[in-house]
Design a protein around this motif. Structure first.
Motif, PDB file in Angstrom:
ATOM      1  N   ILE A   1      95.946  39.132 120.193  1.00 15.14           N
ATOM      2  CA  ILE A   1      96.692  40.123 119.405  1.00 15.14           C
ATOM      3  C   ILE A   1      97.650  40.971 120.238  1.00 15.14           C
ATOM      4  N   MET A   2      97.583  40.868 121.552  1.00 15.66           N
ATOM      5  CA  MET A   2      98.421  41.716 122.411  1.00 15.66           C
ATOM      6  C   MET A   2      99.890  41.310 122.307  1.00 15.66           C
ATOM      7  N   THR A   3     100.750  42.245 122.663  1.00 12.12           N
ATOM      8  CA  THR A   3     102.169  41.965 122.799  1.00 12.12           C
ATOM      9  C   THR A   3     102.409  41.581 124.248  1.00 12.12           C
ATOM     10  N   SER A   4     103.070  40.456 124.431  1.00  6.23           N
ATOM     11  CA  SER A   4     103.336  39.982 125.787  1.00  6.23           C
ATOM     12  C   SER A   4     104.719  39.358 125.837  1.00  6.23           C
ATOM     13  N   PRO A   5     105.507  39.692 126.836  1.00  2.00           N
ATOM     14  CA  PRO A   5     105.185  40.612 127.923  1.00  2.00           C
ATOM     15  C   PRO A   5     105.310  42.064 127.466  1.00  2.00           C
ATOM     16  N   ALA A   6     104.642  42.953 128.170  1.00  2.26           N
ATOM     17  CA  ALA A   6     104.759  44.383 127.913  1.00  2.26           C
ATOM     18  C   ALA A   6     106.075  44.870 128.513  1.00  2.26           C
ATOM     19  N   ARG A   7     106.664  45.874 127.888  1.00  2.00           N
ATOM     20  CA  ARG A   7     107.923  46.441 128.388  1.00  2.00           C
ATOM     21  C   ARG A   7     107.601  47.385 129.536  1.00  2.00           C
TER      22      ARG A   7
ATOM     23  N   ILE B   1      88.400  42.453 120.889  1.00  2.00           N
ATOM     24  CA  ILE B   1      89.095  43.492 120.132  1.00  2.00           C
ATOM     25  C   ILE B   1      88.168  44.692 119.963  1.00  2.00           C
ATOM     26  N   ARG B   2      86.876  44.436 119.781  1.00  2.00           N
ATOM     27  CA  ARG B   2      85.896  45.523 119.691  1.00  2.00           C
ATOM     28  C   ARG B   2      85.902  46.347 120.989  1.00  2.00           C
ATOM     29  N   ASP B   3      85.897  45.669 122.141  1.00  2.00           N
ATOM     30  CA  ASP B   3      85.927  46.367 123.429  1.00  2.00           C
ATOM     31  C   ASP B   3      87.146  47.283 123.518  1.00  2.00           C
ATOM     32  N   ALA B   4      88.300  46.754 123.146  1.00  5.56           N
ATOM     33  CA  ALA B   4      89.532  47.544 123.205  1.00  5.56           C
ATOM     34  C   ALA B   4      89.450  48.739 122.263  1.00  5.56           C
ATOM     35  N   SER B   5      88.915  48.515 121.060  1.00  5.24           N
ATOM     36  CA  SER B   5      88.791  49.605 120.076  1.00  5.24           C
ATOM     37  C   SER B   5      87.911  50.731 120.598  1.00  5.24           C
ATOM     38  N   VAL B   6      86.770  50.353 121.170  1.00  2.00           N
ATOM     39  CA  VAL B   6      85.842  51.354 121.709  1.00  2.00           C
ATOM     40  C   VAL B   6      86.504  52.111 122.860  1.00  2.00           C
ATOM     41  N   ARG B   7      87.179  51.388 123.733  1.00  2.00           N
ATOM     42  CA  ARG B   7      87.834  52.030 124.878  1.00  2.00           C
ATOM     43  C   ARG B   7      88.896  53.038 124.401  1.00  2.00           C
ATOM     44  N   MET B   8      89.662  52.654 123.389  1.00  2.00           N
ATOM     45  CA  MET B   8      90.673  53.569 122.847  1.00  2.00           C
ATOM     46  C   MET B   8      90.026  54.805 122.236  1.00  2.00           C
ATOM     47  N   GLN B   9      88.989  54.582 121.451  1.00  2.00           N
ATOM     48  CA  GLN B   9      88.316  55.708 120.814  1.00  2.00           C
ATOM     49  C   GLN B   9      87.677  56.631 121.839  1.00  2.00           C
ATOM     50  N   ASP B  10      86.987  56.067 122.810  1.00  2.00           N
ATOM     51  CA  ASP B  10      86.313  56.876 123.831  1.00  2.00           C
ATOM     52  C   ASP B  10      87.288  57.701 124.664  1.00  2.00           C
TER      53      ASP B  10
ATOM     54  N   ASP C   1      90.494  58.539 123.561  1.00  2.00           N
ATOM     55  CA  ASP C   1      91.471  59.168 122.670  1.00  2.00           C
ATOM     56  C   ASP C   1      92.900  58.708 123.004  1.00  2.00           C
ATOM     57  N   ILE C   2      93.073  57.382 123.069  1.00  2.00           N
ATOM     58  CA  ILE C   2      94.387  56.800 123.350  1.00  2.00           C
ATOM     59  C   ILE C   2      94.709  55.744 122.303  1.00  2.00           C
ATOM     60  N   LYS C   3      95.991  55.393 122.211  1.00  2.00           N
ATOM     61  CA  LYS C   3      96.447  54.460 121.187  1.00  2.00           C
ATOM     62  C   LYS C   3      97.040  53.177 121.748  1.00  2.00           C
TER      63      LYS C   3
ATOM     64  N   VAL D   1      98.148  46.231 124.151  1.00  2.00           N
ATOM     65  CA  VAL D   1      97.537  46.203 122.818  1.00  2.00           C
ATOM     66  C   VAL D   1      97.512  47.633 122.294  1.00  2.00           C
ATOM     67  N   THR D   2      97.814  47.784 121.003  1.00  3.86           N
ATOM     68  CA  THR D   2      97.893  49.106 120.383  1.00  3.86           C
ATOM     69  C   THR D   2      96.914  49.204 119.222  1.00  3.86           C
ATOM     70  N   THR D   3      96.711  50.416 118.756  1.00  8.69           N
ATOM     71  CA  THR D   3      95.857  50.611 117.590  1.00  8.69           C
ATOM     72  C   THR D   3      96.432  49.872 116.382  1.00  8.69           C
ATOM     73  N   THR D   4      97.734  49.796 116.284  1.00 11.80           N
ATOM     74  CA  THR D   4      98.362  49.052 115.185  1.00 11.80           C
ATOM     75  C   THR D   4      98.018  47.569 115.282  1.00 11.80           C
ATOM     76  N   ASP D   5      98.079  47.012 116.490  1.00 14.01           N
ATOM     77  CA  ASP D   5      97.704  45.603 116.674  1.00 14.01           C
ATOM     78  C   ASP D   5      96.274  45.369 116.200  1.00 14.01           C
ATOM     79  N   ILE D   6      95.393  46.285 116.557  1.00 10.40           N
ATOM     80  CA  ILE D   6      93.980  46.140 116.192  1.00 10.40           C
ATOM     81  C   ILE D   6      93.806  46.244 114.684  1.00 10.40           C
ATOM     82  N   ALA D   7      94.436  47.248 114.079  1.00 10.98           N
ATOM     83  CA  ALA D   7      94.314  47.417 112.630  1.00 10.98           C
ATOM     84  C   ALA D   7      94.820  46.186 111.890  1.00 10.98           C
TER      85      ALA D   7
END
Length: 140
Positions: free
Chosen positions: A13-19, A90-99, A101-103, A118-124
């Motif tokens: 789900i990630m965007t690649s390459p990152a800017r 994706i669960r790992d990324a979600s938890v890391r973002m929540q813990d 407080d980043i997007k 990867v962003t919260t939008t990608d995850i959603a």
């Protein structure tokens, strides 16, 4: 929700390459990139991921009455960067973002090389059922 969606790897789900941008770039130039490319963050890179600068960082810098022509990305970036590996879920990324407080999370491989973001939008978008899935549920 289909919990199996959360167990897929971030690489799906990630965007690649990152800017990426240089830490010495003027904030005005970074703001133009954000605007023209319709993205919310830039990864600051030297030989490795050095930081991340977001739209909110740019707004904060300008609101603090800094001259954006003189201000450098390195002055606004967050240099304590939380990352995720492409094989993590994706669960790992979600938890890391929540813990934390980043997007947005830079995605780095085992060597520390940036491979995406990867962003919260990608995850959603990845875990929400598609319209076709919703229609299929009603057809049953």
């Amino acid at each position: 929700m289909d919990v199996e969606r959360l167990e897929r790897p971030v690489s799906e789900i990630m965007t690649s390459p990152a800017r990426t941008v240089d830490p010495e770039m003027a904030v005005t130039d970074a703001a133009r990139i954000l605007w023209h490319e319709g993205i919310g963050a830039l990864i600051v890179e030297t030989d490795e991921v050095a930081g991340i600068v977001t739209e909110s960082d740019v707004v904060r810098g300008v609101c603090a009455s800094h001259d954006p022509e003189q201000l450098r990305v390195r002055e606004l970036m967050t240099d304590l960067v939380i990352t995720v590996g492409p094989e993590e879920t994706i669960r790992d990324a979600s938890v890391r973002m929540q813990d934390n407080d980043i997007k947005k999370l830079p995605v780095v491989d085992d060597t520390g090389t940036l491979v995406g973001v990867v962003t919260t939008t990608d995850i959603a978008e990845s875990i929400a059922p598609s319209f076709d899935d919703v229609l299929a549920e009603f057809a049953e």
